[in-house]
Scaffold this motif. Structure first.
Motif, PDB file in Angstrom:
ATOM      1  N   ASP A 143     -19.509 100.430  17.724  1.00 14.77           N
ATOM      2  CA  ASP A 143     -18.127 100.235  18.166  1.00 14.77           C
ATOM      3  C   ASP A 143     -17.968 100.605  19.634  1.00 14.77           C
ATOM      4  O   ASP A 143     -17.314  99.890  20.404  1.00 14.77           O
ATOM      5  CB  ASP A 143     -17.162 101.054  17.314  1.00 14.77           C
ATOM      6  N   ALA A 144     -18.547 101.741  20.032  1.00 18.13           N
ATOM      7  CA  ALA A 144     -18.469 102.160  21.433  1.00 18.13           C
ATOM      8  C   ALA A 144     -19.198 101.170  22.339  1.00 18.13           C
ATOM      9  O   ALA A 144     -18.740 100.874  23.452  1.00 18.13           O
ATOM     10  CB  ALA A 144     -19.063 103.564  21.602  1.00 18.13           C
ATOM     11  N   TYR A 145     -20.309 100.652  21.850  1.00 16.73           N
ATOM     12  CA  TYR A 145     -21.063  99.672  22.629  1.00 16.73           C
ATOM     13  C   TYR A 145     -20.236  98.417  22.863  1.00 16.73           C
ATOM     14  O   TYR A 145     -20.177  97.897  23.986  1.00 16.73           O
ATOM     15  CB  TYR A 145     -22.359  99.333  21.901  1.00 16.73           C
ATOM     16  N   ALA A 146     -19.578  97.928  21.823  1.00 17.52           N
ATOM     17  CA  ALA A 146     -18.725  96.748  21.974  1.00 17.52           C
ATOM     18  C   ALA A 146     -17.605  97.009  22.972  1.00 17.52           C
ATOM     19  O   ALA A 146     -17.268  96.136  23.783  1.00 17.52           O
ATOM     20  CB  ALA A 146     -18.161  96.339  20.620  1.00 17.52           C
ATOM     21  N   ALA A 147     -17.027  98.208  22.947  1.00 20.58           N
ATOM     22  CA  ALA A 147     -15.969  98.547  23.899  1.00 20.58           C
ATOM     23  C   ALA A 147     -16.502  98.556  25.329  1.00 20.58           C
ATOM     24  O   ALA A 147     -15.825  98.103  26.262  1.00 20.58           O
ATOM     25  CB  ALA A 147     -15.359  99.906  23.545  1.00 20.58           C
ATOM     26  N   ASP A 148     -17.715  99.069  25.510  1.00 23.29           N
ATOM     27  CA  ASP A 148     -18.332  99.058  26.844  1.00 23.29           C
ATOM     28  C   ASP A 148     -18.521  97.635  27.342  1.00 23.29           C
ATOM     29  O   ASP A 148     -18.271  97.322  28.517  1.00 23.29           O
ATOM     30  CB  ASP A 148     -19.678  99.785  26.816  1.00 23.29           C
ATOM     31  N   LEU A 149     -18.967  96.748  26.466  1.00 22.43           N
ATOM     32  CA  LEU A 149     -19.175  95.349  26.854  1.00 22.43           C
ATOM     33  C   LEU A 149     -17.852  94.676  27.207  1.00 22.43           C
ATOM     34  O   LEU A 149     -17.791  93.867  28.142  1.00 22.43           O
ATOM     35  CB  LEU A 149     -19.872  94.580  25.739  1.00 22.43           C
ATOM     36  N   ARG A 150     -16.797  94.994  26.477  1.00 16.46           N
ATOM     37  CA  ARG A 150     -15.491  94.416  26.810  1.00 16.46           C
ATOM     38  C   ARG A 150     -15.045  94.851  28.199  1.00 16.46           C
ATOM     39  O   ARG A 150     -14.484  94.051  28.963  1.00 16.46           O
ATOM     40  CB  ARG A 150     -14.450  94.818  25.761  1.00 16.46           C
ATOM     41  N   LEU A 151     -15.290  96.112  28.561  1.00 13.02           N
ATOM     42  CA  LEU A 151     -14.946  96.588  29.901  1.00 13.02           C
ATOM     43  C   LEU A 151     -15.736  95.834  30.961  1.00 13.02           C
ATOM     44  O   LEU A 151     -15.167  95.377  31.967  1.00 13.02           O
ATOM     45  CB  LEU A 151     -15.211  98.092  30.018  1.00 13.02           C
ATOM     46  N   VAL A 152     -17.039  95.703  30.763  1.00 14.07           N
ATOM     47  CA  VAL A 152     -17.861  95.000  31.747  1.00 14.07           C
ATOM     48  C   VAL A 152     -17.413  93.549  31.876  1.00 14.07           C
ATOM     49  O   VAL A 152     -17.278  93.020  32.983  1.00 14.07           O
ATOM     50  CB  VAL A 152     -19.358  95.068  31.364  1.00 14.07           C
ATOM     51  N   ALA A 153     -17.163  92.900  30.751  1.00 12.69           N
ATOM     52  CA  ALA A 153     -16.731  91.504  30.792  1.00 12.69           C
ATOM     53  C   ALA A 153     -15.402  91.353  31.519  1.00 12.69           C
ATOM     54  O   ALA A 153     -15.172  90.353  32.207  1.00 12.69           O
ATOM     55  CB  ALA A 153     -16.624  90.950  29.371  1.00 12.69           C
ATOM     56  N   ASP A 154     -14.531  92.321  31.392  1.00 20.35           N
ATOM     57  CA  ASP A 154     -13.215  92.256  32.044  1.00 20.35           C
ATOM     58  C   ASP A 154     -13.294  92.549  33.536  1.00 20.35           C
ATOM     59  O   ASP A 154     -12.553  91.952  34.332  1.00 20.35           O
ATOM     60  CB  ASP A 154     -12.261  93.247  31.375  1.00 20.35           C
ATOM     61  N   ARG A 155     -14.216  93.426  33.924  1.00 25.16           N
ATOM     62  CA  ARG A 155     -14.256  93.894  35.319  1.00 25.16           C
ATOM     63  C   ARG A 155     -15.429  93.346  36.121  1.00 25.16           C
ATOM     64  O   ARG A 155     -15.420  93.428  37.347  1.00 25.16           O
ATOM     65  CB  ARG A 155     -14.329  95.430  35.344  1.00 25.16           C
ATOM     66  N   GLY A 156     -16.445  92.834  35.454  1.00 21.20           N
ATOM     67  CA  GLY A 156     -17.638  92.439  36.190  1.00 21.20           C
ATOM     68  C   GLY A 156     -18.369  91.271  35.556  1.00 21.20           C
ATOM     69  O   GLY A 156     -17.772  90.244  35.259  1.00 21.20           O
ATOM     70  N   TYR A 157     -19.681  91.452  35.340  1.00 22.76           N
ATOM     71  CA  TYR A 157     -20.539  90.371  34.846  1.00 22.76           C
ATOM     72  C   TYR A 157     -21.426  90.864  33.715  1.00 22.76           C
ATOM     73  O   TYR A 157     -21.976  91.979  33.758  1.00 22.76           O
ATOM     74  CB  TYR A 157     -21.459  89.867  35.957  1.00 22.76           C
ATOM     75  N   LEU A 158     -21.616  89.986  32.738  1.00 18.40           N
ATOM     76  CA  LEU A 158     -22.661  90.142  31.742  1.00 18.40           C
ATOM     77  C   LEU A 158     -23.767  89.150  32.100  1.00 18.40           C
ATOM     78  O   LEU A 158     -23.519  87.950  32.193  1.00 18.40           O
ATOM     79  CB  LEU A 158     -22.136  89.871  30.341  1.00 18.40           C
ATOM     80  N   ALA A 159     -24.976  89.668  32.319  1.00 23.36           N
ATOM     81  CA  ALA A 159     -26.125  88.828  32.688  1.00 23.36           C
ATOM     82  C   ALA A 159     -27.050  88.758  31.481  1.00 23.36           C
ATOM     83  O   ALA A 159     -27.818  89.689  31.219  1.00 23.36           O
ATOM     84  CB  ALA A 159     -26.841  89.403  33.905  1.00 23.36           C
ATOM     85  N   LEU A 160     -26.949  87.674  30.728  1.00 23.06           N
ATOM     86  CA  LEU A 160     -27.634  87.548  29.454  1.00 23.06           C
ATOM     87  C   LEU A 160     -28.850  86.634  29.554  1.00 23.06           C
ATOM     88  O   LEU A 160     -28.804  85.609  30.221  1.00 23.06           O
ATOM     89  CB  LEU A 160     -26.687  86.997  28.387  1.00 23.06           C
ATOM     90  N   ALA A 161     -29.917  87.029  28.864  1.00 24.35           N
ATOM     91  CA  ALA A 161     -31.101  86.175  28.746  1.00 24.35           C
ATOM     92  C   ALA A 161     -30.864  85.209  27.595  1.00 24.35           C
ATOM     93  O   ALA A 161     -31.086  85.547  26.439  1.00 24.35           O
ATOM     94  CB  ALA A 161     -32.345  87.017  28.498  1.00 24.35           C
ATOM     95  N   MET A 162     -30.380  84.026  27.916  1.00 26.31           N
ATOM     96  CA  MET A 162     -30.123  83.005  26.906  1.00 26.31           C
ATOM     97  C   MET A 162     -30.658  81.685  27.418  1.00 26.31           C
ATOM     98  O   MET A 162     -30.248  81.203  28.469  1.00 26.31           O
ATOM     99  CB  MET A 162     -28.622  82.877  26.634  1.00 26.31           C
ATOM    100  N   GLY A 163     -31.607  81.129  26.699  1.00 21.00           N
ATOM    101  CA  GLY A 163     -32.192  79.880  27.138  1.00 21.00           C
ATOM    102  C   GLY A 163     -33.075  79.268  26.080  1.00 21.00           C
ATOM    103  O   GLY A 163     -33.207  79.783  24.961  1.00 21.00           O
ATOM    104  N   ASP A 164     -33.689  78.160  26.453  1.00 21.46           N
ATOM    105  CA  ASP A 164     -34.581  77.438  25.536  1.00 21.46           C
ATOM    106  C   ASP A 164     -35.958  78.090  25.566  1.00 21.46           C
ATOM    107  O   ASP A 164     -36.924  77.546  26.097  1.00 21.46           O
ATOM    108  CB  ASP A 164     -34.676  75.965  25.950  1.00 21.46           C
ATOM    109  N   SER A 165     -36.035  79.278  25.012  1.00 19.88           N
ATOM    110  CA  SER A 165     -37.310  80.001  25.005  1.00 19.88           C
ATOM    111  C   SER A 165     -37.355  80.902  23.793  1.00 19.88           C
ATOM    112  O   SER A 165     -36.333  81.187  23.157  1.00 19.88           O
ATOM    113  CB  SER A 165     -37.468  80.843  26.279  1.00 19.88           C
TER     114      SER A 165
END
Length: 351
Positions: A143-165
């Motif tokens: 739950d705390a991790y999800a809250a941290d991600l919401r803060l980053v998404a609201d204030r900055g960037y999420l840099a995710l490794a998502m691709g055809d690999s």
């Protein structure tokens, strides 16, 4: 001062549907990495919200980071890859059907069940070490991790490794569904691919980011590692480096007091694995960009590690014979091409 819109996509459309475009990874200063990949048949693309030139997408990201440094504005950047996906959903050996498990994965799956460790977490690298949470700790922290991600998404960037690999395949589309379910609003204005962080920290924009800056490094680091990172930052033009050493194994439980810093800083570089999300949230009072750069700090401490991942060695230093990020099959193909005298770097045919 305006720094561009924080766009928000349609709440009605799931993230997996909105990330339907694919873009070829291409970053300034890394033409030889890209050409080597093409030479051995690596044509995988990364997930994107629009069909666009990767360099333009990257440039917008870099421009905002540099603007935030100049404006002394809090801008968190957090990377997510297989380690973070595993923390959220469980390790790959627990996600994949038995028929797709490699022998070592199958052995871990059986061992975790026997020892009662199913649902726990372990991730990291040989250059840094391992982050470990028991099944109970992991469940309590989600739950705390999800809250941290919401803060980053609201204030900055999420840099995710998502691709055809294969790197992200075991967790797709599960991780996208989880982000939706937890209210982490990913969109064109706050998403980058993880490779963009590597390119920023190791390519021609590195000097623009670091020259003349007072840098705080938050990382698990003994005296020797701090000295090596400090020397690398000085070589890149930083005018000072401060360090906060944190837990290597349980950074999600770390508690910081950034106000205790006596001298101001211009930029924070974080290496804390999954727990970097927790660290980034606590750095907000400093009012400067805080970038989860992880492996880039490992490279500063041990430069030979840079050959293990793409977009870590710029063109003027690139040597295809030292590359370690290709699969054994791809390396064998590259060796065969060399023996035949083929060009390992085909001419770029794009306009």
């Amino acid at each position: 001062m305006s720094h561009g819109p924080r766009e928000h996509g349609s709440a009605a459309e799931p993230l997996a549907a909105r990330l339907r475009f694919r873009v070829a990874p291409d970053y300034p200063g890394f033409d030889r990495t890209r050409m080597l990949s093409l030479a051995v048949g690596n044509t995988g693309k990364v997930y994107a919200f629009a069909e666009e030139d990767c360099r333009e997408w990257y440039r917008r990201f870099v421009d905002e980071v540099l603007a935030a440094v100049a404006e002394r504005r809090y801008l968190p950047v957090y990377r997510m890859a297989d380690g973070e996906y595993s923390f959220v959903l469980g390790p790959a050996e627990e996600q994949l059907p038995l028929r797709r498990l490699r022998p070592r994965q199958l052995a871990r799956r059986v061992l975790n069940r026997v020892l009662g460790r199913r649902g726990g977490h372990r991730s990291g690298s040989h250059g840094y070490g391992w982050e470990v949470y028991t099944p109970r700790e992991r469940r309590a922290l989600l739950d705390a991790y999800a809250a941290d991600l919401r803060l980053v998404a609201d204030r900055g960037y999420l840099a995710l490794a998502m691709g055809d690999s294969g790197l992200s395949d075991p967790w797709m589309p599960g991780i996208l569904d989880w982000l939706d379910a937890r209210g982490v609003r990913l969109h064109a204005g706050n998403y980058q691919h993880m490779y963009a962080v590597y390119a920023l920290m190791n390519g021609p924009d590195r000097e623009r980011l670091l020259r003349g800056r007072r840098v705080l490094v938050v990382n698990h680091a003994d005296a020797a590692r701090q000295a090596a990172i400090g020397d690398a930052l000085a070589t890149a033009g930083a005018v000072g480096a401060r360090f906060i050493s944190i837990s290597r194994e349980k950074a999600m439980l770390e508690r910081l007091d950034p106000r205790a810093l006596r001298d101001p800083v211009d930029l924070v570089l974080v290496g804390a694995g999954v727990g970097a999300a927790n660290v980034l949230r606590q750095l907000e009072p400093l009012g400067v960009p805080a970038l989860d750069v992880g492996f880039a700090l490992d490279i500063m401490a041990q430069p030979e590690l840079r050959w293990r991942r793409p977009f870590c060695v710029p063109d003027d230093e690139f040597d295809p014979a030292r590359v370690e990020f290709l699969s054994p099959e791809k390396l064998a193909l590259l060796g065969a091409r060399r023996r035949r005298g083929d060009d390992a770097h085909p001419r770029d045919q794009s306009s």
